[in-house]
Scaffold this motif. Structure first.
Motif, PDB file in Angstrom:
ATOM      1  N   ASN A 255      74.661 -38.965 -11.026  1.00  0.00           N
ATOM      2  CA  ASN A 255      75.417 -38.886 -11.937  1.00  0.00           C
ATOM      3  C   ASN A 255      76.537 -37.568 -11.696  1.00  0.00           C
ATOM      4  OD1 ASN A 255      74.069 -40.569 -14.263  1.00  0.00           O
ATOM      5  ND2 ASN A 255      72.430 -39.135 -13.627  1.00  0.00           N
ATOM      6  N   ASP A 256      77.899 -38.015 -12.046  1.00  0.00           N
ATOM      7  CA  ASP A 256      78.959 -37.173 -11.679  1.00  0.00           C
ATOM      8  C   ASP A 256      79.499 -36.501 -12.795  1.00  0.00           C
ATOM      9  OD1 ASP A 256      80.742 -35.574 -10.360  1.00  0.00           O
ATOM     10  OD2 ASP A 256      82.132 -37.292 -10.032  1.00  0.00           O
ATOM     11  N   ARG A 257      80.109 -35.608 -12.768  1.00  0.00           N
ATOM     12  CA  ARG A 257      81.125 -35.127 -13.865  1.00  0.00           C
ATOM     13  C   ARG A 257      81.807 -36.348 -14.936  1.00  0.00           C
ATOM     14  NH1 ARG A 257      80.222 -29.317 -15.686  1.00  0.00           N
ATOM     15  NH2 ARG A 257      78.993 -28.402 -14.022  1.00  0.00           N
ATOM     16  N   THR A 258      81.752 -36.240 -16.069  1.00  0.00           N
ATOM     17  CA  THR A 258      82.652 -37.329 -16.819  1.00  0.00           C
ATOM     18  C   THR A 258      84.062 -36.869 -16.377  1.00  0.00           C
ATOM     19  OG1 THR A 258      80.789 -37.476 -18.445  1.00  0.00           O
ATOM     20  CG2 THR A 258      83.101 -38.180 -19.052  1.00  0.00           C
ATOM     21  N   GLY A 259      84.664 -37.818 -16.374  1.00  0.00           N
ATOM     22  CA  GLY A 259      86.307 -37.884 -16.299  1.00  0.00           C
ATOM     23  C   GLY A 259      86.558 -37.056 -14.701  1.00  0.00           C
ATOM     24  N   GLY A 260      85.687 -37.061 -13.818  1.00  0.00           N
ATOM     25  CA  GLY A 260      85.923 -36.667 -12.462  1.00  0.00           C
ATOM     26  C   GLY A 260      86.733 -37.778 -11.787  1.00  0.00           C
ATOM     27  N   VAL A 261      86.596 -37.678 -10.199  1.00  0.00           N
ATOM     28  CA  VAL A 261      87.137 -38.342  -9.285  1.00  0.00           C
ATOM     29  C   VAL A 261      86.337 -39.751  -9.207  1.00  0.00           C
ATOM     30  CG1 VAL A 261      88.314 -36.667  -8.095  1.00  0.00           C
ATOM     31  CG2 VAL A 261      85.980 -37.591  -7.578  1.00  0.00           C
ATOM     32  N   SER A 262      86.867 -40.766  -8.783  1.00  0.00           N
ATOM     33  CA  SER A 262      86.141 -42.072  -8.330  1.00  0.00           C
ATOM     34  C   SER A 262      86.838 -42.454  -6.898  1.00  0.00           C
ATOM     35  CB  SER A 262      86.577 -43.068  -9.281  1.00  0.00           C
ATOM     36  OG  SER A 262      87.738 -43.313  -9.437  1.00  0.00           O
ATOM     37  N   VAL A 263      85.881 -43.051  -6.126  1.00  0.00           N
ATOM     38  CA  VAL A 263      86.225 -43.514  -4.715  1.00  0.00           C
ATOM     39  C   VAL A 263      86.235 -45.164  -4.654  1.00  0.00           C
ATOM     40  CG1 VAL A 263      85.630 -43.529  -2.461  1.00  0.00           C
ATOM     41  CG2 VAL A 263      85.561 -41.476  -3.737  1.00  0.00           C
ATOM     42  N   LYS A 264      87.149 -45.726  -4.301  1.00  0.00           N
ATOM     43  CA  LYS A 264      87.042 -47.013  -4.091  1.00  0.00           C
ATOM     44  C   LYS A 264      87.910 -47.656  -2.839  1.00  0.00           C
ATOM     45  CE  LYS A 264      88.730 -51.569  -6.111  1.00  0.00           C
ATOM     46  NZ  LYS A 264      87.453 -52.237  -6.438  1.00  0.00           N
ATOM     47  N   ASP A 265      86.618 -48.223  -1.951  1.00  0.00           N
ATOM     48  CA  ASP A 265      87.227 -48.679  -0.594  1.00  0.00           C
ATOM     49  C   ASP A 265      87.786 -47.442   0.311  1.00  0.00           C
ATOM     50  OD1 ASP A 265      86.347 -51.417  -1.129  1.00  0.00           O
ATOM     51  OD2 ASP A 265      88.429 -51.918  -2.020  1.00  0.00           O
ATOM     52  N   GLY A 266      87.147 -46.358   0.079  1.00  0.00           N
ATOM     53  CA  GLY A 266      87.741 -45.095   0.783  1.00  0.00           C
ATOM     54  C   GLY A 266      89.013 -44.328   0.225  1.00  0.00           C
ATOM     55  N   TRP A 267      89.580 -45.052  -0.943  1.00  0.00           N
ATOM     56  CA  TRP A 267      90.552 -44.236  -1.825  1.00  0.00           C
ATOM     57  C   TRP A 267      90.106 -43.521  -2.826  1.00  0.00           C
ATOM     58  CZ3 TRP A 267      95.348 -43.712   0.228  1.00  0.00           C
ATOM     59  CH2 TRP A 267      95.518 -44.534   1.124  1.00  0.00           C
ATOM     60  N   MET A 268      90.339 -42.227  -2.799  1.00  0.00           N
ATOM     61  CA  MET A 268      89.777 -41.273  -3.895  1.00  0.00           C
ATOM     62  C   MET A 268      90.804 -41.334  -5.137  1.00  0.00           C
ATOM     63  SD  MET A 268      88.544 -37.342  -3.962  1.00  0.00           S
ATOM     64  CE  MET A 268      86.811 -37.931  -3.403  1.00  0.00           C
ATOM     65  N   MET A 269      90.452 -41.706  -6.299  1.00  0.00           N
ATOM     66  CA  MET A 269      91.397 -41.660  -7.497  1.00  0.00           C
ATOM     67  C   MET A 269      91.384 -40.357  -8.169  1.00  0.00           C
ATOM     68  SD  MET A 269      92.527 -44.789  -7.147  1.00  0.00           S
ATOM     69  CE  MET A 269      92.148 -45.329  -5.585  1.00  0.00           C
ATOM     70  N   PRO A 270      92.222 -39.871  -8.675  1.00  0.00           N
ATOM     71  CA  PRO A 270      92.448 -38.570  -9.277  1.00  0.00           C
ATOM     72  C   PRO A 270      91.499 -38.601 -10.512  1.00  0.00           C
ATOM     73  CG  PRO A 270      94.241 -39.895  -9.858  1.00  0.00           C
ATOM     74  CD  PRO A 270      93.650 -40.641  -8.722  1.00  0.00           C
TER      75      PRO A 270
END
Length: 285
Positions: A255-270
């Motif tokens: 569980n990460d902080r709500t509203g934080g970053v996400s990672v998809k296929d090696g790309w980190m979304m803000p």
């Protein structure tokens, strides 16, 4: 993230933070904080919280953003060559893959990984487990497999041995580099330094280390401990100016902080706007 490698525990870090509570009541500033706590996890937590506060009050002296996707390394843990190859196959479309290794089955593991994932940039991280003889013998293999660099191959106590290395790929300092004070002794031994906010003790010293490392012609990597997005987003401020980014700490959390970053296929979304700092970029001072 309290790091046992440096004698930190949850209890010791909490005690450090509580120890400056009264000083904050008397107006302790972020500048004064640098002398009040040593570089480490406790100072990082407080320093980044102060950057967040200053930014939200419109008083931060620099850009606090991280509002565009960045390519971050995804990590393959130590395992058998077959198992590491299977991990690599799942990451074959990622832009950067980081491989954790010890001194056993190095060639078999690396060949299995590169066969399964021929395209990503490859970072090899032995975590201080190699000696200079092994590192030297692996240079042709590392070059053949297009390894971008090797991160902290030797124990930090053996940094001087790197002067003997006839290198074919660059070498990055991690455990050997904490703050800007370390750079003079690392010059000529390492090509890249890994800036981690838990080592620098926050974003304030991280910016100093970034500037000093650039002046001394080091390449820049930004890394992290296993941590939530609340620790990663401040590090994105360094990532915007780094050559390599390894900020997949939240990927390992249930569980990460709500509203934080996400990672998809090696790309980190803000993160979502307002998660930390500001959404508005202003020039560096």
């Amino acid at each position: 993230m309290p790091y046992a490698r440096y004698g930190e525990t949850l209890e010791s870090v909490t005690k450090q933070v509580e120890g400056i509570r009264d000083a904050f009541g008397k107006g302790l500033t972020r500048t004064e904080l640098q002398q009040s706590l040593p570089a480490g996890a406790a100072r990082n937590a407080v320093d980044c919280a102060l950057w967040d506060l200053e930014s939200k009050l419109g008083e931060a002296p620099t850009t606090l953003c991280g509002l565009k996707p960045v390519a971050t390394a995804l990590t393959i843990g130590i395992d058998t060559p077959d198992a590491m190859g299977r991990q690599a196959k799942r990451l074959a479309n990622a832009p950067v893959v980081k491989v954790k290794l010890d001194a056993g089955d190095v060639e078999a593991c690396l060949r299995a990984i590169r066969h399964a994932a021929p395209n990503p940039d490859l970072i090899v991280d032995p975590n201080e487990s190699w000696d200079i003889k092994l590192l030297q013998s692996l240079q042709p293999l590392l070059e053949e497999l297009r390894v971008a660099f090797v991160e902290q191959p030797l124990p930090s106590s053996e940094d001087a041995r790197l002067a003997e290395l006839v290198r074919r790929v660059p070498v990055c300092a991690d455990e050997s580099c904490h703050t800007s004070d370390d750079l003079d002794r690392l010059s000529g031994l390492y090509d890249i330094v890994n800036i981690k906010l838990d080592k620098t003790g926050g974003l304030t010293e991280a910016f100093r280390l970034l500037q000093a490392a650039r002046e001394k012609k080091f390449g820049i990597m930004v890394g992290c401990m296993i941590s939530s997005s609340l620790s990663i987003v401040p590090a994105l401020q360094i990532a915007m100016q780094a050559d390599y980014i390894d900020l997949d700490g939240p990927v390992w959390l249930k569980n990460d902080r709500t509203g934080g970053v996400s990672v998809k296929d090696g790309w980190m979304m803000p993160p979502e706007p307002g998660f930390w700092g500001t959404a508005e970029a202003v020039p560096l001072l």
